[in-house]
Design a protein around this motif. Structure first.
Motif, PDB file in Angstrom:
ATOM      1  N   LEU A 197       0.816  -1.214   0.000  1.00  0.00           N
ATOM      2  CA  LEU A 197       0.000   0.000   0.000  1.00  0.00           C
ATOM      3  C   LEU A 197       0.853   1.269   0.000  1.00  0.00           C
ATOM      4  CD1 LEU A 197      -2.954  -1.020   2.330  1.00  0.00           C
ATOM      5  CD2 LEU A 197      -3.131  -0.222  -0.045  1.00  0.00           C
ATOM      6  N   THR A 200       1.541   1.189  -4.283  1.00  0.00           N
ATOM      7  CA  THR A 200       0.575   1.118  -5.377  1.00  0.00           C
ATOM      8  C   THR A 200      -0.870   1.094  -4.908  1.00  0.00           C
ATOM      9  OG1 THR A 200      -0.180  -0.169  -7.284  1.00  0.00           O
ATOM     10  CG2 THR A 200       0.799  -1.422  -5.484  1.00  0.00           C
ATOM     11  N   PRO A 201      -1.732   1.766  -5.678  1.00  0.00           N
ATOM     12  CA  PRO A 201      -3.161   1.718  -5.370  1.00  0.00           C
ATOM     13  C   PRO A 201      -3.806   0.489  -6.013  1.00  0.00           C
ATOM     14  CG  PRO A 201      -2.797   3.204  -7.206  1.00  0.00           C
ATOM     15  CD  PRO A 201      -1.442   2.659  -6.828  1.00  0.00           C
ATOM     16  N   ARG A 202      -3.042  -0.194  -6.852  1.00  0.00           N
ATOM     17  CA  ARG A 202      -3.580  -1.281  -7.666  1.00  0.00           C
ATOM     18  C   ARG A 202      -3.217  -2.629  -7.073  1.00  0.00           C
ATOM     19  NH1 ARG A 202      -7.250  -1.896 -11.516  1.00  0.00           N
ATOM     20  NH2 ARG A 202      -7.245  -0.248 -13.092  1.00  0.00           N
ATOM     21  N   ARG A 235     -10.079  -1.653   4.187  1.00  0.00           N
ATOM     22  CA  ARG A 235     -10.115  -1.386   2.754  1.00  0.00           C
ATOM     23  C   ARG A 235     -10.708  -2.570   2.024  1.00  0.00           C
ATOM     24  NH1 ARG A 235      -5.606   1.988  -0.003  1.00  0.00           N
ATOM     25  NH2 ARG A 235      -6.470   0.838  -1.733  1.00  0.00           N
ATOM     26  N   TYR A 277       0.631   8.011  -6.983  1.00  0.00           N
ATOM     27  CA  TYR A 277       0.410   7.345  -5.705  1.00  0.00           C
ATOM     28  C   TYR A 277       1.734   7.144  -4.975  1.00  0.00           C
ATOM     29  CZ  TYR A 277      -1.471   3.864  -2.440  1.00  0.00           C
ATOM     30  OH  TYR A 277      -1.848   3.178  -1.314  1.00  0.00           O
ATOM     31  N   SER A 281       2.816   8.976  -1.430  1.00  0.00           N
ATOM     32  CA  SER A 281       3.184   8.194  -0.270  1.00  0.00           C
ATOM     33  C   SER A 281       4.584   8.571   0.223  1.00  0.00           C
ATOM     34  CB  SER A 281       3.071   6.716  -0.636  1.00  0.00           C
ATOM     35  OG  SER A 281       3.852   5.919   0.191  1.00  0.00           O
TER      36      SER A 281
END
Ligand code: GDP
Ligand code: MG
Length: 555
Positions: A197, A200-202, A235, A277, A281
């Motif tokens: 996390l 990447t958001p993916r 999440r 992203y 971060s």
């Protein structure tokens, strides 16, 4: 279609925010942000492929999944952990592979030779020092712009040749976390998701080996995963089932149409989103260190050494920490051999009996003089013992891991308590909360040793074979062969525990180094922040402002 202009405008904004972060990282020596920063800079400077990584525990079915996806068996698959190196697969005009070694030397090879570099059997412990293998396939045209990444077991991704490539994880573009559907979600899967996390958001969960469950169970397992992830991480993640045994086409079709194709079609936008992203971060982490810097800078009159001592505490002596870690692991390593021996004991008697019976049966058919008979016996024993011990090794090796798992949880606890003390002190003394890094020690499953049977006859009586009347003595020699069995079984069991002991203790040693590195980096980072802040209030405030403005610009 995103225009070229918007792309480059976005890119220059990315570079704009990375400038002050680079400044902060070098000015305050933020060691732990160096690697993520480097990755962001590389990605922002050019727009390379999106790395779609398949991650997860050993034997989760990662390589099997990718083989199916590319429609060829290029990646090694096995019941024992087999992938030792990171393998990346992308579209290209010519079929072939490039092997990059840690010393930077690159070698072009044909796909037939792949195994020599990627499989544990032909490249044990990565003796060939392969950093990464890049495969190019003309058939992947549909996914041009993506790069599929097969990774070794979970542990190895974290500690993957720390000395050289530091840590590969920051490079992840999109992540498919493979989890065998018949296993519950583990602490380590969660730790990996938390770590992912940051980059990447993916993130997509891939429940592999769906064939091991009935339809109703599959639904139940998916629901269980959804609930656990919601509870633990607050999440939601997309979850896909896969199996290379049943309903493969169906599963694959969903994954292709819902994950891979959209990613490939919107490559540019996706790339921007992922990079954004990563940068956000990184910026958040950087700001929380700058916060600490600002607080200490404002207290310029206070004795810095005292402040350092109060924050880092006496815990922060890296020599002492290393000693503690060493004592912890040395103690555990000492028990490895005893554990294995104790466990293996139960197999000795049945094996002796089995071999004796088998020998008596097989030997009858052997012909020739004593010399030939002896050779035949050696061959026989070598073959049968190797097969039996290999089988035991394969079926039972998890039972040898007691000390490995114990060391892992001890090191994990040590890291967590170190981190908790540090965060507590920083909050109490400076009133700053740190953006939490999730530390955990990853264990690399040792590879299975090859079985080698040593010299069986140590005496030389067979040298006189031509003088011995076989008709008379055959019975004596047969008895002699049978008598060899207990000793040979003993010796080879001992050899087996020895090589497992070596491997397990090496893995423990790797974990210790990993833990030590985490702590050293964090101490260095905090010390850098503390010692370089005097009279810097204005600079720090300016840096924070620039980073804040940059973050707004890229959000
Ligand atoms: N039942 C079942 N077994 C599988 C499936 N995919 C892989 N396996 C087995 O799981 C083991 C590990 O597979 P591998 O792809 O090497 O896992 P990796 O270590 O995650 O790359 C092998 O023995 C495979 O045959 C599947 O869909 N169903
Ligand atoms: Mg694999």
């Amino acid at each position: 279609m995103p225009s070229v202009e918007t792309d480059s405008a976005l890119q220059s904004r990315f570079l704009e925010i990375l400038g002050p972060i680079r400044d902060a990282v070098s000015r305050f020596h933020l060691v732990s942000l160096q690697r993520p920063l480097e990755v962001c800079e590389n990605l922002a400077a050019k727009t390379p492929l999106i790395d779609v990584a398949v991650l997860g525990q050993f034997k989760a079915g990662k390589s099997s999944f990718l083989n199916h996806f590319i429609g060829r068996t290029l990646l090694p698959v096995g019941v024992i952990p087999v992938t030792t190196v990171i393998t990346r697969i992308s579209h290209g005009p010519g079929e072939g592979a490039v092997v990059t070694h840690f010393d930077g030397i690159r070698e072009k090879i044909s796909l037939e030779r792949l195994e020599e570099y990627t499989s544990e059997a032909k490249n044990p412990n990565n003796d060939k020092n392969v950093a990464v293998v890049d495969i190019e396939l003309p058939t992947l045209e549909e996914y041009a712009g993506l790069r599929l990444v097969d990774t070794p077991g979970l542990g190895s991704v974290f500690k993957y040749h720390m000395e050289t490539s530091e840590n590969w994880l920051p490079e992840v573009g999109a992540a498919l976390l493979a989890i065998s559907a018949d296993r519950p979600l583990s602490e380590h899967d969660l730790a990996l998701i938390r770590e992912l996390l940051r980059y990447t958001p993916r993130i997509v969960l891939l429940l592999t080996k769906a064939d091991l469950l009935l339809q109703a169970q599959q639904d139940e397992v998916v629901r269980f995963f959804q609930e656990t992830l919601k509870r633990e991480l607050n999440r939601e993640f997309p979850i896909y089932l896969f199996s290379n045994r049943t309903d493969t086409e169906l599963f694959q079709h969903r994954i292709e149409t819902e994950i891979f194709r959209p990613l490939a079609r919107n490559r540019d936008a996706e790339f921007g989103r992922i990079l954004q992203y990563k940068i956000q971060s990184l910026a958040r982490n950087c700001r929380s260190y700058l916060d600490i810097a600002l607080q200490t800078s404002l207290r310029a009159d206070e004795d810095r050494q005292a402040l350092r001592d109060r924050i880092l505490g006496e815990k922060a002596n890296i020599t002492e920490i290393n000693e503690e870690l060493m004592i912890m692991t040395r103690e555990t390593c000492r028990h490895t051999r005893v554990n294995i021996d104790q466990y293996l004991n139960r197999f000795k008697k049945p094996l002796r009996e089995k071999l004796t019976a088998a020998l008596k049966g097989d030997m009858v058919a052997w012909e020739g003089n004593l010399w030939r008979l002896s050779r035949r016996f050696e061959e026989w024993l070598r073959e049968v013992l190797a097969e039996e011990l290999d089988g035991i090794s394969q079926r039972e090796h998890r039972h040898f891991y007691g000390t490995l798992l114990r060391a892992q949880s001890a090191l994990d606890r040590y890291l967590k308590s170190f981190r908790a003390v540090l965060e507590g002190n920083i909050e109490r003394i400076l009133g700053v909360r740190m953006a939490g890094a999730d530390w955990s020690v990853e264990v690399e499953e040792p590879s299975r040793p090859d079985i080698q049977i040593g010299q069986i006859f140590q005496f030389h009586f067979d040298l006189l074979w031509f003088l011995i009347p076989m008709a008379l003595f055959r019975g004596v020699f047969e008895r002699h062969f049978v008598d060899q069995i207990p000793h040979q079984v003993e010796v080879n069991f001992s050899r087996l525990s020895n090589s497992w002991e070596e491997r397990i203790n090496r893995a423990i040693e790797d974990m210790r180094k990993q833990a030590s590195r985490y702590i050293r980096e964090e101490i260095d980072t905090i010390e850098g922040v503390l010692s370089r802040t005097e009279g810097q209030t204005k600079t720090i405030q300016d840096l924070m402002d620039t980073i804040n403005r940059g973050m707004e610009a890229v959000s």
